[in-house]
Design a protein around this motif. Structure first.
Motif, PDB file in Angstrom:
ATOM      1  N   ILE A 259      28.288  15.931 -20.632  1.00  0.00           N
ATOM      2  CA  ILE A 259      26.851  15.576 -20.504  1.00  0.00           C
ATOM      3  C   ILE A 259      25.886  16.720 -20.848  1.00  0.00           C
ATOM      4  CG2 ILE A 259      25.079  14.805 -18.995  1.00  0.00           C
ATOM      5  CD1 ILE A 259      27.502  13.749 -17.229  1.00  0.00           C
ATOM      6  N   MET A 260      26.093  17.830 -20.502  1.00  0.00           N
ATOM      7  CA  MET A 260      25.272  19.021 -21.041  1.00  0.00           C
ATOM      8  C   MET A 260      25.384  19.402 -22.582  1.00  0.00           C
ATOM      9  SD  MET A 260      23.169  19.805 -18.368  1.00  0.00           S
ATOM     10  CE  MET A 260      22.540  21.295 -18.509  1.00  0.00           C
ATOM     11  N   THR A 261      26.430  19.304 -23.043  1.00  0.00           N
ATOM     12  CA  THR A 261      26.445  19.406 -24.472  1.00  0.00           C
ATOM     13  C   THR A 261      25.757  18.438 -25.185  1.00  0.00           C
ATOM     14  OG1 THR A 261      28.833  20.554 -24.242  1.00  0.00           O
ATOM     15  CG2 THR A 261      28.190  19.590 -26.255  1.00  0.00           C
ATOM     16  N   ALA A 262      25.887  17.285 -24.789  1.00  0.00           N
ATOM     17  CA  ALA A 262      24.879  16.148 -25.376  1.00  0.00           C
ATOM     18  C   ALA A 262      23.428  16.422 -25.287  1.00  0.00           C
ATOM     19  CB  ALA A 262      25.278  14.873 -24.650  1.00  0.00           C
ATOM     20  N   ALA A 263      23.001  17.028 -24.214  1.00  0.00           N
ATOM     21  CA  ALA A 263      21.591  17.369 -23.908  1.00  0.00           C
ATOM     22  C   ALA A 263      21.403  18.547 -24.946  1.00  0.00           C
ATOM     23  CB  ALA A 263      21.284  17.764 -22.408  1.00  0.00           C
ATOM     24  N   PHE A 264      22.072  19.508 -24.962  1.00  0.00           N
ATOM     25  CA  PHE A 264      22.212  20.550 -26.050  1.00  0.00           C
ATOM     26  C   PHE A 264      21.934  19.923 -27.476  1.00  0.00           C
ATOM     27  CE2 PHE A 264      23.769  24.111 -28.713  1.00  0.00           C
ATOM     28  CZ  PHE A 264      23.283  25.013 -28.241  1.00  0.00           C
ATOM     29  N   ALA A 265      22.640  18.878 -27.793  1.00  0.00           N
ATOM     30  CA  ALA A 265      22.782  18.450 -29.247  1.00  0.00           C
ATOM     31  C   ALA A 265      21.468  17.732 -29.403  1.00  0.00           C
ATOM     32  CB  ALA A 265      24.193  17.619 -29.279  1.00  0.00           C
ATOM     33  N   LEU A 266      20.955  17.003 -28.355  1.00  0.00           N
ATOM     34  CA  LEU A 266      19.892  16.337 -28.506  1.00  0.00           C
ATOM     35  C   LEU A 266      18.694  16.792 -28.763  1.00  0.00           C
ATOM     36  CD1 LEU A 266      20.471  13.490 -25.848  1.00  0.00           C
ATOM     37  CD2 LEU A 266      20.354  12.885 -28.297  1.00  0.00           C
ATOM     38  N   GLY A 267      18.495  17.835 -27.901  1.00  0.00           N
ATOM     39  CA  GLY A 267      17.467  19.079 -28.266  1.00  0.00           C
ATOM     40  C   GLY A 267      17.512  19.394 -29.408  1.00  0.00           C
ATOM     41  N   MET A 268      18.523  20.043 -30.085  1.00  0.00           N
ATOM     42  CA  MET A 268      18.703  20.501 -31.193  1.00  0.00           C
ATOM     43  C   MET A 268      18.222  19.479 -32.304  1.00  0.00           C
ATOM     44  SD  MET A 268      22.033  22.143 -33.100  1.00  0.00           S
ATOM     45  CE  MET A 268      22.509  22.917 -31.583  1.00  0.00           C
ATOM     46  N   GLY A 269      18.699  18.261 -32.194  1.00  0.00           N
ATOM     47  CA  GLY A 269      18.401  17.218 -33.256  1.00  0.00           C
ATOM     48  C   GLY A 269      16.922  16.758 -33.212  1.00  0.00           C
ATOM     49  N   ARG A 270      16.281  17.001 -31.835  1.00  0.00           N
ATOM     50  CA  ARG A 270      14.949  16.519 -31.980  1.00  0.00           C
ATOM     51  C   ARG A 270      14.067  17.427 -32.331  1.00  0.00           C
ATOM     52  NH1 ARG A 270      13.615  15.673 -25.951  1.00  0.00           N
ATOM     53  NH2 ARG A 270      11.423  15.848 -26.749  1.00  0.00           N
ATOM     54  N   TYR A 271      14.680  18.643 -32.155  1.00  0.00           N
ATOM     55  CA  TYR A 271      13.691  19.965 -32.897  1.00  0.00           C
ATOM     56  C   TYR A 271      13.723  19.884 -34.387  1.00  0.00           C
ATOM     57  CZ  TYR A 271      12.423  24.747 -34.413  1.00  0.00           C
ATOM     58  OH  TYR A 271      11.709  25.568 -34.908  1.00  0.00           O
ATOM     59  N   ALA A 272      14.746  19.586 -34.928  1.00  0.00           N
ATOM     60  CA  ALA A 272      15.016  19.593 -36.223  1.00  0.00           C
ATOM     61  C   ALA A 272      14.221  18.354 -36.983  1.00  0.00           C
ATOM     62  CB  ALA A 272      16.672  19.478 -36.674  1.00  0.00           C
ATOM     63  N   LEU A 273      14.141  17.316 -36.147  1.00  0.00           N
ATOM     64  CA  LEU A 273      13.480  16.035 -36.661  1.00  0.00           C
ATOM     65  C   LEU A 273      12.089  16.184 -36.573  1.00  0.00           C
ATOM     66  CD1 LEU A 273      13.626  12.945 -37.491  1.00  0.00           C
ATOM     67  CD2 LEU A 273      13.817  12.477 -35.157  1.00  0.00           C
ATOM     68  N   SER A 274      11.404  16.933 -35.627  1.00  0.00           N
ATOM     69  CA  SER A 274      10.178  17.124 -35.483  1.00  0.00           C
ATOM     70  C   SER A 274       9.655  18.013 -36.559  1.00  0.00           C
ATOM     71  CB  SER A 274       9.646  17.749 -34.098  1.00  0.00           C
ATOM     72  OG  SER A 274      10.279  18.979 -34.264  1.00  0.00           O
ATOM     73  N   LYS A 275      10.441  19.034 -37.032  1.00  0.00           N
ATOM     74  CA  LYS A 275      10.022  19.818 -38.107  1.00  0.00           C
ATOM     75  C   LYS A 275       9.950  19.112 -39.391  1.00  0.00           C
ATOM     76  CE  LYS A 275       9.553  23.691 -36.106  1.00  0.00           C
ATOM     77  NZ  LYS A 275       8.063  24.059 -35.757  1.00  0.00           N
TER      78      LYS A 275
END
Length: 401
Positions: A259-275
């Motif tokens: 579950i926490m690995t999913a959170a880690f990946a989601l945060g990374m994806g959101r950061y890249a998408l926002s940029k």
């Protein structure tokens, strides 16, 4: 459990929304520049870790009586996701409070809980987690790290021997929770020759416990290590929980890990998408910004949709786990990890493509995510093993191994 119950569970409470906003504000104050600087200098995210601990974010899932927030993995995943979305994820959150803290809180003795949980909650203590072995890989049944009693009786010391690889943060952890195996005995006390999984707390400075750095093509503050465990003597109380319930205790930590690995990946994806979205709004080559062109806009919209869908599965998994449904959480946690990893990889790739040549520059900081995003696909379990799990456990298809 009805579908409506699960559906309502993924709508965050007012407290969870407030936590998300507060952590996002903390992450914004540090940001990607801070994260990149400590990585470049070979340092650790100590300042952010300390502040997150003081604010109570590192221990939101741990019991209040030991200094935690009394919440669950749902709250802890919010913390990691928002820090990741700000560009400064704390990978050790996956290990220290999520895996080790959860296992000790659920199965540890009162003495172990008193010794470890307050420090894990406020960040003054860290714990690593060692399960993977050079010759075992994803096959936990082949784990050869073995513990044996040095003497008779329940108070006898343990002697632990084996090897572990890809253990994160051993250099900054006060101890490592090691997955080993002990000999099974029959009702009359005779050894059966079979082994069962058990968990041991091994202090960082224990004689015979050594580490070597594994060089990685990965830009991250947390380093990876191989461990050699050579007849490490441990007191009887180093064993976590019941020696006969090792598998249950192990999976109690692995579900939060996914579950926490999913959170880690989601945060990374959101950061890249926002940029990428910011760039697409302002980058103008022809008459309109490039984000006006569907060839740019549609893939970014698709990345956003897939990240949001993965978050829903992560929230479902966290809800089921926090509700005590370990079996249901196992399926959902694996699915969440799979979905989030795939969504993050696609989001990062599309972000780099959106920026073109700028996507590979140090100025924009997206190139390092190309490698980092793929970590979520292969760790802590590969996507192929998750597909195996779903095909066997969810669909009832036969095994090929």
């Amino acid at each position: 459990m009805t579908t409506d119950t699960v559906a309502s569970a993924v709508i965050e409470t007012e407290e969870q929304r407030a936590l998300r906003a507060a952590v996002a504000a903390l992450g914004k104050r540090y940001g990607r520049e801070y994260f990149a600087a400590v990585t470049r200098e070979g340092k650790h995210t100590d300042e952010l870790w300390r502040e997150a601990g003081k604010l109570g974010y590192l221990g939101v899932n741990l019991p209040e009586e030991y200094g935690g927030g009394g919440g669950g993995i749902a709250e802890l995943s919010i913390v990691l996701e928002e820090l990741g979305a700000a560009g400064c994820p704390l990978l050790m959150m996956v290990v220290s409070p999520a895996i080790c803290g959860t296992v000790i809180a659920r199965f540890g003795t009162e003495a172990q809980q008193r010794a470890w949980l307050p420090g894990l909650a406020d960040g003054t203590l860290k714990m690593a987690f060692g399960i993977t072995e050079p010759d075992a890989g994803s096959n936990s049944h082949r784990i050869t790290t073995t513990a044996r009693r040095d003497g008779a009786g329940q108070d006898a010391d343990w002697l632990l021997t084996g090897r572990k690889v890809f253990v994160s943060g051993v250099d900054i952890a006060d101890a490592t929770l090691i997955v080993g195996r002990t000999e099974v005995t029959s009702t009359d006390g005779a050894k059966t020759g079979k082994l069962k999984p058990c968990l041991f707390i091994v202090p960082r400075d224990a004689p015979g416990f050594s580490r070597s750095h594994i060089a990685m093509e990965l830009a991250a503050p947390e380093k990876q290590f191989e461990l050699v465990i050579d007849e490490v003597r441990l007191p009887a109380e180093a064993l976590v929980g019941d020696a006969d319930a090792g598998l249950l205790q192990l999976f109690a930590g692995l579900n939060p890990e996914r579950i926490m690995t999913a959170a880690f990946a989601l945060g990374m994806g959101r950061y890249a998408l926002s940029k990428a979205v910011d760039y697409a709004r302002t980058r103008q080559v022809w008459k309109d910004p490039i984000g006006a062109h569907q060839a740019i806009a549609h893939p970014l919209a698709q990345a956003h949709i897939e990240l949001e869908l993965a978050r829903l599965m992560m929230q479902k998994a966290a809800y089921l786990y926090d509700a005590g449904d370990d079996m249901g959480a196992g399926e959902a946690a694996n699915m969440a990890k799979y979905a989030a990893a795939e969504a993050a990889v696609k989001a990062v790739d599309q972000a780099v493509h959106t920026l073109g040549g700028n996507g590979l520059t140090s100025e924009y900081g997206l190139a390092t995510l190309i490698t980092a995003a793929r970590v979520a696909r292969i760790a802590p379990v590969s996507r192929e093993m998750i597909l195996n799990y779903v095909s066997h456990q969810s669909l009832g298809l036969p095994k090929s191994y």
